[in-house]
Scaffold this motif. Sequence first.
Motif, PDB file in Angstrom:
ATOM      1  N   ALA A  32       0.825  -1.208   0.000  1.00 49.40           N
ATOM      2  CA  ALA A  32       0.000   0.000   0.000  1.00 49.40           C
ATOM      3  C   ALA A  32       0.860   1.260   0.000  1.00 49.40           C
ATOM      4  CB  ALA A  32      -0.938  -0.015   1.210  1.00 49.40           C
ATOM      5  N   ARG A  33       1.928   1.268   0.782  1.00 48.08           N
ATOM      6  CA  ARG A  33       2.819   2.443   0.840  1.00 48.08           C
ATOM      7  C   ARG A  33       3.424   2.723  -0.535  1.00 48.08           C
ATOM      8  NH1 ARG A  33       4.957   4.315   5.711  1.00 48.08           N
ATOM      9  NH2 ARG A  33       6.984   4.660   4.777  1.00 48.08           N
ATOM     10  N   LEU A  34       3.814   1.678  -1.246  1.00 45.09           N
ATOM     11  CA  LEU A  34       4.392   1.872  -2.578  1.00 45.09           C
ATOM     12  C   LEU A  34       3.396   2.551  -3.500  1.00 45.09           C
ATOM     13  CD1 LEU A  34       6.906   1.173  -4.410  1.00 45.09           C
ATOM     14  CD2 LEU A  34       5.569  -0.807  -5.168  1.00 45.09           C
ATOM     15  N   GLY A  35       2.140   2.075  -3.479  1.00 46.41           N
ATOM     16  CA  GLY A  35       1.124   2.668  -4.344  1.00 46.41           C
ATOM     17  C   GLY A  35       0.796   4.094  -3.971  1.00 46.41           C
ATOM     18  N   VAL A  36       0.715   4.382  -2.667  1.00 46.23           N
ATOM     19  CA  VAL A  36       0.361   5.727  -2.208  1.00 46.23           C
ATOM     20  C   VAL A  36       1.469   6.727  -2.526  1.00 46.23           C
ATOM     21  CG1 VAL A  36      -0.067   7.149  -0.166  1.00 46.23           C
ATOM     22  CG2 VAL A  36      -1.191   4.933  -0.397  1.00 46.23           C
ATOM     23  N   VAL A  37       2.707   6.366  -2.224  1.00 41.19           N
ATOM     24  CA  VAL A  37       3.827   7.306  -2.361  1.00 41.19           C
ATOM     25  C   VAL A  37       4.162   7.587  -3.823  1.00 41.19           C
ATOM     26  CG1 VAL A  37       6.288   7.636  -1.906  1.00 41.19           C
ATOM     27  CG2 VAL A  37       4.808   6.715  -0.114  1.00 41.19           C
ATOM     28  N   THR A  38       4.178   6.557  -4.649  1.00 39.11           N
ATOM     29  CA  THR A  38       4.613   6.730  -6.040  1.00 39.11           C
ATOM     30  C   THR A  38       3.478   7.019  -7.000  1.00 39.11           C
ATOM     31  OG1 THR A  38       4.417   4.371  -6.596  1.00 39.11           O
ATOM     32  CG2 THR A  38       6.500   5.119  -5.630  1.00 39.11           C
ATOM     33  N   GLY A  39       2.246   6.639  -6.619  1.00 40.10           N
ATOM     34  CA  GLY A  39       1.135   6.777  -7.557  1.00 40.10           C
ATOM     35  C   GLY A  39       1.142   5.699  -8.619  1.00 40.10           C
ATOM     36  N   ILE A  58      -5.446  11.109  -3.654  1.00 40.95           N
ATOM     37  CA  ILE A  58      -4.508  11.630  -2.648  1.00 40.95           C
ATOM     38  C   ILE A  58      -3.606  12.655  -3.326  1.00 40.95           C
ATOM     39  CG2 ILE A  58      -2.645  11.029  -1.047  1.00 40.95           C
ATOM     40  CD1 ILE A  58      -3.834   8.107  -1.219  1.00 40.95           C
ATOM     41  N   ASP A  59      -3.453  13.793  -2.705  1.00 40.06           N
ATOM     42  CA  ASP A  59      -2.539  14.812  -3.229  1.00 40.06           C
ATOM     43  C   ASP A  59      -1.116  14.449  -2.789  1.00 40.06           C
ATOM     44  OD1 ASP A  59      -1.168  16.980  -4.115  1.00 40.06           O
ATOM     45  OD2 ASP A  59      -2.339  18.477  -3.007  1.00 40.06           O
ATOM     46  N   LYS A  60      -0.355  13.849  -3.700  1.00 36.89           N
ATOM     47  CA  LYS A  60       0.982  13.354  -3.347  1.00 36.89           C
ATOM     48  C   LYS A  60       2.006  14.465  -3.189  1.00 36.89           C
ATOM     49  CE  LYS A  60       0.692  10.341  -6.703  1.00 36.89           C
ATOM     50  NZ  LYS A  60      -0.780  10.294  -6.827  1.00 36.89           N
ATOM     51  N   THR A  61       1.628  15.685  -3.532  1.00 38.23           N
ATOM     52  CA  THR A  61       2.558  16.801  -3.321  1.00 38.23           C
ATOM     53  C   THR A  61       2.516  17.292  -1.877  1.00 38.23           C
ATOM     54  OG1 THR A  61       0.900  18.448  -3.981  1.00 38.23           O
ATOM     55  CG2 THR A  61       2.293  17.516  -5.732  1.00 38.23           C
ATOM     56  N   GLU A  62       1.474  16.877  -1.145  1.00 38.98           N
ATOM     57  CA  GLU A  62       1.331  17.272   0.259  1.00 38.98           C
ATOM     58  C   GLU A  62       1.807  16.118   1.145  1.00 38.98           C
ATOM     59  OE1 GLU A  62       0.541  20.138   1.499  1.00 38.98           O
ATOM     60  OE2 GLU A  62       0.076  21.115  -0.411  1.00 38.98           O
ATOM     61  N   GLU A  66      -0.609  14.635   3.722  1.00 47.49           N
ATOM     62  CA  GLU A  66      -1.695  13.833   3.161  1.00 47.49           C
ATOM     63  C   GLU A  66      -1.217  12.421   2.840  1.00 47.49           C
ATOM     64  OE1 GLU A  66      -4.255  15.224   0.162  1.00 47.49           O
ATOM     65  OE2 GLU A  66      -4.435  17.258   0.963  1.00 47.49           O
ATOM     66  N   VAL A  67       0.010  12.302   2.363  1.00 45.11           N
ATOM     67  CA  VAL A  67       0.575  10.982   2.068  1.00 45.11           C
ATOM     68  C   VAL A  67       0.733  10.189   3.361  1.00 45.11           C
ATOM     69  CG1 VAL A  67       2.572   9.744   1.142  1.00 45.11           C
ATOM     70  CG2 VAL A  67       1.750  11.815  -0.001  1.00 45.11           C
ATOM     71  N   LYS A  68       1.233  10.864   4.419  1.00 45.76           N
ATOM     72  CA  LYS A  68       1.374  10.190   5.712  1.00 45.76           C
ATOM     73  C   LYS A  68       0.026   9.727   6.245  1.00 45.76           C
ATOM     74  CE  LYS A  68       5.636  12.301   7.476  1.00 45.76           C
ATOM     75  NZ  LYS A  68       6.232  13.132   8.553  1.00 45.76           N
ATOM     76  N   GLU A  69      -0.964  10.596   6.131  1.00 43.84           N
ATOM     77  CA  GLU A  69      -2.293  10.254   6.620  1.00 43.84           C
ATOM     78  C   GLU A  69      -2.877   9.078   5.833  1.00 43.84           C
ATOM     79  OE1 GLU A  69      -5.984  12.935   8.029  1.00 43.84           O
ATOM     80  OE2 GLU A  69      -5.576  13.035   5.881  1.00 43.84           O
ATOM     81  N   ALA A  70      -2.682   9.103   4.519  1.00 40.05           N
ATOM     82  CA  ALA A  70      -3.186   8.005   3.681  1.00 40.05           C
ATOM     83  C   ALA A  70      -2.520   6.688   4.055  1.00 40.05           C
ATOM     84  CB  ALA A  70      -2.949   8.320   2.204  1.00 40.05           C
ATOM     85  N   ASN A  71      -1.206   6.723   4.271  1.00 42.05           N
ATOM     86  CA  ASN A  71      -0.491   5.509   4.672  1.00 42.05           C
ATOM     87  C   ASN A  71      -1.043   4.952   5.984  1.00 42.05           C
ATOM     88  OD1 ASN A  71       1.313   5.252   2.516  1.00 42.05           O
ATOM     89  ND2 ASN A  71       2.776   6.675   3.429  1.00 42.05           N
ATOM     90  N   SER A  89       9.533  15.676  -0.708  1.00 38.56           N
ATOM     91  CA  SER A  89       8.262  15.232  -1.274  1.00 38.56           C
ATOM     92  C   SER A  89       8.407  13.862  -1.914  1.00 38.56           C
ATOM     93  CB  SER A  89       7.785  16.227  -2.342  1.00 38.56           C
ATOM     94  OG  SER A  89       8.739  16.299  -3.377  1.00 38.56           O
ATOM     95  N   PRO A  90       7.311  13.099  -2.016  1.00 42.74           N
ATOM     96  CA  PRO A  90       7.359  11.772  -2.630  1.00 42.74           C
ATOM     97  C   PRO A  90       7.796  11.887  -4.092  1.00 42.74           C
ATOM     98  CG  PRO A  90       5.292  12.106  -1.453  1.00 42.74           C
ATOM     99  CD  PRO A  90       5.977  13.424  -1.519  1.00 42.74           C
ATOM    100  N   PRO A  91       8.416  10.854  -4.634  1.00 43.88           N
ATOM    101  CA  PRO A  91       8.898  10.906  -6.004  1.00 43.88           C
ATOM    102  C   PRO A  91       7.751  10.851  -7.007  1.00 43.88           C
ATOM    103  CG  PRO A  91       9.202   8.724  -5.101  1.00 43.88           C
ATOM    104  CD  PRO A  91       8.738   9.583  -3.978  1.00 43.88           C
ATOM    105  N   THR A  92       8.004  11.422  -8.177  1.00 39.93           N
ATOM    106  CA  THR A  92       7.066  11.288  -9.281  1.00 39.93           C
ATOM    107  C   THR A  92       7.798  10.659 -10.450  1.00 39.93           C
ATOM    108  OG1 THR A  92       7.628  13.504 -10.040  1.00 39.93           O
ATOM    109  CG2 THR A  92       5.744  13.312  -8.572  1.00 39.93           C
TER     110      THR A  92
END
Length: 500
Positions: free
Chosen positions: A44-51, A202-206, A209-214, A490-493
Amino acid sequence: MSIAYLDPGNIESDLQAGSVAGFRLLWILMSATILGLLMQRLSARLGVVTGMHLAEICYTQYPKIPRLILWIMVEIAIIGSDMQEVIGTAIAFYLLSNGKIPLYAGVIITIADTFTFLLLDKYGLRKLEAFFGFLITAMAITFGYQYVIVKPDQGDVMKGLFIPYCDGCGPKQILQAVGIIGAIIMPHNIYLHSALVKSREIDKTEKHEVKEANKYFFIEAAIALFVSFIINLFVTAVFAEGFNVKNVTEVYSNCLANNNPHADVFNTSSLEVDIFKGGVFLGCQFGLAAMYIWAVGILAAGQSSTMTGTYTGQFVMEGFLNLKWKRWQRVLLTRSIAICPTILVAVFSGINDLTRMNDLLNVLMSLQLPFALIPILSFTSATYIMGEFVNGIVMRVVASVLTLVVIAINIYFVVVFVQDFPHYWLIYLATAVIIFLYLLFVFYLTWFCLVIMGCDFLLKVPCFTCLSPLYTLKHSNTVLSESTELNQDSPPTFTALPSN
């Protein structure tokens, strides 16, 4: 997430564990579920962080040949799981109809029910999730009913859960303990979870928000796996209390007394159990209603896990091959591959060989585990992929040790299984070649993982230079953008480059 831990292969493993070892393997069941939760968290973390989901990351990171081999291995796991779902559904129809619906007819019916799910999918994701919830509830009620009428000793249940022991266990019990791990942790489910999280925006630039989603995805996975664990516990405890230490004469007499239409399955010299015989046994011991309720639970397990395989197959094909198929085309292909050998066994061999095929498929699932565990550990430990959400030292060590243990256990499982092969030199030679190639590929994935984790000295191995992560990153058509600098918060894109 519950569904992939509750397919007919899991139910088969649960009832056999209870029948051969009583309550002594419940702690293995709980430990395997916790390990599964750990791997689902990484997914799940991989999907959330990287999109991106795991198959898409594999496309960007692995060279072409290893990537195609990995895709084939995952497809084999998906097809094997699909076959278990077909077998479970066919047996459920056979039990519910008292044998009036032949096995081959039940297998054919599974073609239609898959397309029914595709129609449901068109009404929206939330409605489909609600339907899955209904099926899981059906499993909880049916298997929970068995638990209530059998009335397992609660002291034995608690002892089996929290005290690691296996007094008097022989090779049969140890082999079943290994089988529990292979059945619980499904390789294709790790690929699926990394894609399912993309259904939430999820707004991955925030960063917050990524932490909360994880955090919430982990809570969601924990609840889902707790539900699946309770249902698996129901099945294991039912057969630990009701079936263990029974003799075949007693069971057969009870079948005749209850006018069970399948009584003849226990008119043998040895007492064995599987999904089919397990339902018959419950009907003999606790009345015909128990058999039909068991069949409804098996039917719900097969039906719900059918769609899991459908979604996983779609994500895996799109990710590894960068190829998009319509969902019905994908379903038609995998279900046809799954049905052909299953229907041949159903027509020419019968229900006993069909259930033995289920055991073989559990071994197949065990073999495919490294092809999910090693990639997810590799990419969640890569700073240039995960940014500040990369696995810490403790998580790397724990996940690495657990992955090695699972791989070692499953290799042992396969070695024991191979000993039952016919004693022909050609079969042994072919088996040796396959095992060598299998271990060679596992070694490559492990080497790749260690390089990503920072073991740069391994890059000096000449034969693997062109297969290293750094080489792949420089020569692939999909590379990380500039936002993946190691000191970036910030998470990678990911940015796709045009083909040469």
